[in-house]
Scaffold this motif. Structure first.
Motif, PDB file in Angstrom:
ATOM      1  N   THR A  27       0.845  -1.189   0.000  1.00 17.29           N
ATOM      2  CA  THR A  27       0.000   0.000   0.000  1.00 17.29           C
ATOM      3  C   THR A  27       0.880   1.240   0.000  1.00 17.29           C
ATOM      4  N   CYS A  28       0.345   2.295  -0.570  1.00 15.28           N
ATOM      5  CA  CYS A  28       1.068   3.565  -0.609  1.00 15.28           C
ATOM      6  C   CYS A  28       1.353   4.061   0.809  1.00 15.28           C
ATOM      7  N   GLU A  29       0.417   3.778   1.721  1.00  9.06           N
ATOM      8  CA  GLU A  29       0.585   4.224   3.105  1.00  9.06           C
ATOM      9  C   GLU A  29       1.778   3.553   3.784  1.00  9.06           C
ATOM     10  N   ASN A  30       2.192   2.384   3.274  1.00  4.33           N
ATOM     11  CA  ASN A  30       3.305   1.646   3.866  1.00  4.33           C
ATOM     12  C   ASN A  30       4.546   1.635   2.977  1.00  4.33           C
ATOM     13  N   ILE A  31       4.609   2.559   2.044  1.00  2.00           N
ATOM     14  CA  ILE A  31       5.722   2.571   1.102  1.00  2.00           C
ATOM     15  C   ILE A  31       7.058   2.792   1.808  1.00  2.00           C
ATOM     16  N   ASP A  32       7.043   3.537   2.912  1.00  5.52           N
ATOM     17  CA  ASP A  32       8.288   3.791   3.643  1.00  5.52           C
ATOM     18  C   ASP A  32       8.836   2.529   4.310  1.00  5.52           C
ATOM     19  N   ARG A  33       7.990   1.507   4.454  1.00  7.79           N
ATOM     20  CA  ARG A  33       8.412   0.254   5.092  1.00  7.79           C
ATOM     21  C   ARG A  33       8.905  -0.776   4.076  1.00  7.79           C
ATOM     22  N   LEU A  34       8.851  -0.431   2.782  1.00 11.56           N
ATOM     23  CA  LEU A  34       9.227  -1.391   1.751  1.00 11.56           C
ATOM     24  C   LEU A  34      10.687  -1.822   1.871  1.00 11.56           C
ATOM     25  N   SER A  35      11.572  -0.890   2.182  1.00 11.01           N
ATOM     26  CA  SER A  35      12.992  -1.226   2.309  1.00 11.01           C
ATOM     27  C   SER A  35      13.208  -2.311   3.343  1.00 11.01           C
ATOM     28  N   GLU A  36      12.433  -2.243   4.423  1.00 15.93           N
ATOM     29  CA  GLU A  36      12.516  -3.250   5.488  1.00 15.93           C
ATOM     30  C   GLU A  36      11.798  -4.531   5.095  1.00 15.93           C
ATOM     31  N   ASN A  37      10.593  -4.401   4.554  1.00 17.23           N
ATOM     32  CA  ASN A  37       9.778  -5.567   4.239  1.00 17.23           C
ATOM     33  C   ASN A  37      10.382  -6.442   3.140  1.00 17.23           C
ATOM     34  N   ILE A  38      10.992  -5.813   2.155  1.00 16.01           N
ATOM     35  CA  ILE A  38      11.499  -6.573   1.009  1.00 16.01           C
ATOM     36  C   ILE A  38      12.643  -7.505   1.409  1.00 16.01           C
ATOM     37  N   LYS A  39      13.321  -7.164   2.498  1.00 17.10           N
ATOM     38  CA  LYS A  39      14.424  -8.001   2.980  1.00 17.10           C
ATOM     39  C   LYS A  39      13.941  -9.348   3.514  1.00 17.10           C
ATOM     40  N   SER A  40      12.631  -9.476   3.752  1.00 17.80           N
ATOM     41  CA  SER A  40      12.086 -10.735   4.266  1.00 17.80           C
ATOM     42  C   SER A  40      11.830 -11.746   3.149  1.00 17.80           C
ATOM     43  N   PRO A  82     -10.308  -4.716  -4.021  1.00 19.33           N
ATOM     44  CA  PRO A  82      -8.936  -4.412  -3.600  1.00 19.33           C
ATOM     45  C   PRO A  82      -8.855  -3.849  -2.186  1.00 19.33           C
ATOM     46  N   LEU A  83      -9.837  -3.084  -1.775  1.00 15.93           N
ATOM     47  CA  LEU A  83      -9.828  -2.534  -0.419  1.00 15.93           C
ATOM     48  C   LEU A  83      -9.817  -3.648   0.624  1.00 15.93           C
ATOM     49  N   ASN A  84     -10.652  -4.643   0.446  1.00 13.89           N
ATOM     50  CA  ASN A  84     -10.736  -5.745   1.406  1.00 13.89           C
ATOM     51  C   ASN A  84      -9.503  -6.636   1.367  1.00 13.89           C
ATOM     52  N   PHE A  85      -8.791  -6.625   0.247  1.00 10.02           N
ATOM     53  CA  PHE A  85      -7.543  -7.390   0.167  1.00 10.02           C
ATOM     54  C   PHE A  85      -6.412  -6.667   0.884  1.00 10.02           C
ATOM     55  N   PHE A  86      -6.326  -5.362   0.710  1.00  9.64           N
ATOM     56  CA  PHE A  86      -5.167  -4.606   1.189  1.00  9.64           C
ATOM     57  C   PHE A  86      -5.274  -4.148   2.644  1.00  9.64           C
ATOM     58  N   TYR A  87      -6.495  -4.021   3.192  1.00  6.09           N
ATOM     59  CA  TYR A  87      -6.641  -3.419   4.518  1.00  6.09           C
ATOM     60  C   TYR A  87      -7.459  -4.291   5.466  1.00  6.09           C
ATOM     61  N   ILE A  88      -7.095  -4.259   6.737  1.00 11.29           N
ATOM     62  CA  ILE A  88      -7.925  -4.899   7.748  1.00 11.29           C
ATOM     63  C   ILE A  88      -9.219  -4.100   7.879  1.00 11.29           C
ATOM     64  N   GLU A  89     -10.258  -4.745   8.377  1.00 13.62           N
ATOM     65  CA  GLU A  89     -11.578  -4.109   8.417  1.00 13.62           C
ATOM     66  C   GLU A  89     -11.571  -2.834   9.243  1.00 13.62           C
ATOM     67  N   GLU A  90     -10.878  -2.837  10.387  1.00 10.65           N
ATOM     68  CA  GLU A  90     -10.842  -1.649  11.248  1.00 10.65           C
ATOM     69  C   GLU A  90     -10.189  -0.471  10.532  1.00 10.65           C
ATOM     70  N   LYS A  91      -9.108  -0.735   9.844  1.00  6.91           N
ATOM     71  CA  LYS A  91      -8.409   0.311   9.104  1.00  6.91           C
ATOM     72  C   LYS A  91      -9.270   0.839   7.973  1.00  6.91           C
ATOM     73  N   LEU A  92      -9.958  -0.050   7.305  1.00  9.50           N
ATOM     74  CA  LEU A  92     -10.818   0.324   6.190  1.00  9.50           C
ATOM     75  C   LEU A  92     -11.953   1.232   6.647  1.00  9.50           C
ATOM     76  N   LEU A  93     -12.609   0.860   7.739  1.00 11.21           N
ATOM     77  CA  LEU A  93     -13.707   1.671   8.266  1.00 11.21           C
ATOM     78  C   LEU A  93     -13.207   3.038   8.735  1.00 11.21           C
ATOM     79  N   GLU A  94     -12.052   3.042   9.393  1.00 11.84           N
ATOM     80  CA  GLU A  94     -11.469   4.296   9.871  1.00 11.84           C
ATOM     81  C   GLU A  94     -11.109   5.210   8.705  1.00 11.84           C
TER      82      GLU A  94
END
Length: 257
Positions: free
Chosen positions: A174-187, A235-247
């Protein structure tokens, strides 16, 4: 003449260092395809992956597009002679012995509309926000083009997922987590060659005074926001948890309705 040979000939004579899709300077080594929703950090992602490959930001080994129309417009209309498609491009890349990575990114649909309208200099959203790659037509296109899209392994908490495919791999974020890609991709061991990736923020508009002022002076109808979320429910239901989506949806209604 076969389609792949014709495609290569068109690529060879269409080289353009300033192309926003790919400069075609290294067509035998196309590794990453950012081929997804617009206004989801795609320019940032494309330049970041290119820099991880060779330290430059010109799209040489990375392509940046949303659908085939981008290639007709910024590469060559002659591509229509090949019945150009994502599938044909993958066949071409595979023929070079490369198993490419496709990047699928996503973002709050209201934020996408705002970014698109700002980019176009348009304040009346009614004639733009439901059409083309902002509406349901593009969602149908992605489902037809990418087998099994939005059904693969994906961590909603991290905003990151990876799928190993037969002809190409898919990286989800997600665009909201783009700053975490450098960390996540290492997994992901299969993406070891990109473990040096850092996010190039030169294209990020967040905090831009002109853009923030634009957002402060626009309003959507509540029904429009609800309709937009209904259109993008898959796509919304795939990318986000329900609480985040509603918020997220509630924030958009409070801010722009």
């Amino acid at each position: 003449m076969g389609k792949l040979k014709l495609l290569e000939e068109i690529f060879q004579k269409s080289r353009n260092k300033k192309s926003p899709v790919n400069n075609l300077q290294d067509i035998n080594n196309l590794k990453v395809l950012v081929w997804t929703f617009s206004k989801t950090g795609t320019s940032t992602l494309a330049s970041s992956f290119q820099k991880s490959i060779d330290g430059t930001s010109l799209y040489k080994n990375v392509t940046h597009s949303h659908w085939e129309v981008c290639w007709y417009r910024y590469i060559s209309p002659e591509l229509k002679k090949t019945d150009f498609s994502f599938e044909l491009l993958i066949e071409f890349i595979n023929s070079k012995g490369i198993h490419p990575l496709v990047v699928q990114s996503y973002r709050c649909p209201v934020e996408r509309v705002l970014s698109e309208l700002n980019h176009l200099g348009v304040e009346d959203y009614t004639n733009h926000a439901q059409s083309g790659h902002l509406g349901g037509e593009y969602i149908d296109y992605l489902k037809k083009t990418f087998t099994g899209i939005w059904t693969h392994n994906y961590d909603k908490e991290r905003g990151f997922g990876f799928h190993r495919g037969d002809k190409y791999d898919i990286l989800y974020l997600t665009c909201e987590n783009i700053d975490r890609l450098s960390e996540n991709i290492k997994s992901i061991k299969e993406l070891k060659e990109y473990h040096n990736l850092t996010i190039d923020k030169q294209n990020v508009r967040s905090g831009n005074e002109k853009y923030e002022k634009f957002k402060d002076n626009i309003a959507f109808g509540r029904d429009y926001i609800n309709d937009l979320y209904d259109i993008h429910s898959e796509p919304l239901n795939f990318f986000y948890i329900e609480e985040k989506l509603l918020e997220m949806k509630e924030n958009m209604i409070n801010k722009y309705a």
